[in-house]
Design an enzyme around this catalytic site. Structure first.
Site, short mmCIF file in Angstrom:
data_model
loop_
_atom_site.label_atom_id
_atom_site.label_comp_id
_atom_site.label_asym_id
_atom_site.label_seq_id
_atom_site.Cartn_x
_atom_site.Cartn_y
_atom_site.Cartn_z
N HIS A 111 23.64 12.10 91.28
CA HIS A 111 24.47 10.96 90.90
C HIS A 111 25.92 11.34 91.15
CE1 HIS A 111 25.39 7.22 88.75
NE2 HIS A 111 26.31 7.88 88.08
N SER A 162 29.87 5.82 90.60
CA SER A 162 29.14 5.27 89.46
C SER A 162 29.73 3.93 89.02
CB SER A 162 29.11 6.29 88.31
OG SER A 162 28.15 5.90 87.35
N ASP A 180 18.30 8.12 91.63
CA ASP A 180 19.58 8.27 90.94
C ASP A 180 19.38 8.79 89.52
OD1 ASP A 180 21.83 7.27 89.19
OD2 ASP A 180 22.62 6.68 91.13
#
Length: 412
Positions: free
Chosen positions: A357, A194, A290
């Protein structure tokens, strides 16, 4: 296991998200990166690794938002992995104004005071060969994220008592690790999830330059391909937020000159404008749909005042055909963004058509009996094949709903 992820776990980890993350405007803390903390049922008794504060960082001004020392978790390598090093950069969103940064400095993403003293190492950080076949005996480091600008700012706000020192933290951490044996590395991998996946792109060539040319160095970005896209209202939620991060935290000077020479600094914080110029081999792992970007960039509550996207945002199964078409457009933009990048033989790509994610640190998505696969390869094998040059990996999934191996996230 998939049923568990859809139900119980989301309630356990994200109970607060109904009031927190889903009203999240893209700037406050997101725990969506942090499933790995004691959640995955695919691993038994993960090794717990203690926090090391970087004592030399204070004198360099390399401190968290609140002025505390930064830190990392290091699990020593052994045997054939003794001279191999993997650094995993932690994720955790960004802060783009004084208010959100002041809030952040009272959390583990802004202060080492609030960081866990021990964390489980799972997925790409696991020490078990059956869970992490290629990297289990490497020196594995989780560098904690406490600046709010993907390890890239260098500024301060004295009035608000905020230190924006992400780039200094990065430099202090790698210097400390070099002194602990990383200078002898024969192999190294810079990874991140991330906001940490964005950081692994931003610092990839810098990391390569730490080592002699004889050292094998590559980078991996997991869920770091944040796109500069239009949201459901026609605005640009993420671009506006990044503009605040870059300006507030003094990110400009640590962005690659090859980008800032012809684009504005905010554009150069978006990976799509960076990946074409990275010289070091890079692997991009991303879910085509995502979850974080759907919730905080594409269809955040601020862009959806009437709540048309509320149910779809929480659960893809509740999306209308029109909404699914919009999300297919997002996938198309992602594939366009990596088209040139994927043509380079040295780079790797794994884009699965999942609502997910961060897939490297969760054991169930990294390497387990029912992990997501593309062309019959789970993520761990694809990354290993690419890193060790066993095969080229350019794996791009067919559009949703064709992939039945996804561990899709559903929010209550």
């Amino acid at each position: 296991m998939k049923l568990l992820w859809v139900g119980v776990v989301i309630q356990l980890v994200f109970g607060k998200l109904v009031n927190g993350f889903l009203d999240f405007n893209g700037t406050e803390l997101s725990d969506i990166e942090s499933y790995e903390f004691g959640v995955s049922k695919a691993t038994d008794n993960p090794v717990m690794v203690g926090l090391t504060l970087i004592q030399s960082a204070g004198a360099k001004g390399a401190v968290c938002l609140d002025g505390t020392l930064p830190g990392y978790h290091l699990h020593q390598g052994y045997g054939s992995g003794a001279n191999s090093w993997l650094i995993q950069l932690e994720g955790g969103g960004w802060c783009n104004n004084v208010r959100t940064c002041v809030y952040r400095k009272k959390t583990r993403h802004g202060s080492s005071t609030y960081m866990e003293k021990q964390i489980p190492f799972t997925g790409i950080l696991s020490d078990k060969a059956e869970e992490n076949p290629d990297f289990f005996n490497w020196n594995r480091i989780k560098l904690r994220y406490c600046d709010g600008a993907s390890f890239s700012g260098d500024s301060e706000d004295k009035a608000a008592e905020l230190q924006f020192r992400g780039h200094r933290i990065w430099l202090a951490a790698v210097e400390d690790l070099m002194s602990k044996g990383m200078h002898n590395a024969k192999q190294a991998l810079l990874s991140g999830c991330s906001a940490g996946g964005l950081a692994s792109i931003l610092h990839c060539d810098e990391f390569r330059n730490l080592f002699p040319s004889t050292t094998k160095v590559k980078c991996l970005s997991d869920a770091g391909l944040f796109l500069d896209v239009v949201d459901v209202s026609g605005g640009r939620t993420l671009r506006n937020m990044y503009h605040g991060v870059v300006g507030l935290q003094g990110v400009q000077d640590s962005l690659p000159r090859i980008c800032t020479n012809h684009l504005d600094p905010t554009s150069c914080f978006f990976p799509q404008n960076l990946i074409g110029n990275i010289r070091t081999p890079l692997f991009i792992l991303n879910a085509a749909y995502d979850s974080w970007q759907i919730q905080s960039s594409i269809a955040p509550p601020s862009a959806d005042p009437h709540g048309f996207w509320h149910d779809c945002r929480l659960n893809h199964a509740k999306c209308s055909p029109v909404q699914i078409r919009f999300l297919q457009g997002f996938r198309n933009q992602m594939l366009n963004a990596i088209k040139g990048f994927a043509m380079s033989k040295q780079n790797g790509v794994f884009i699965n058509s999942c609502f997910a994610h961060c897939q490297t640190e969760r054991q169930d998505t990294w390497f387990a009996d029912d992990s997501p696969v593309l062309r019959n390869k789970p993520i761990a094998i694809a990354v290993g094949d690419w890193y060790f040059d066993r095969s080229d990996v350019k794996a791009i999934d067919c559009p949703y709903p064709c992939d039945k191996t996804c561990h899709n996230l559903v929010f209550k």
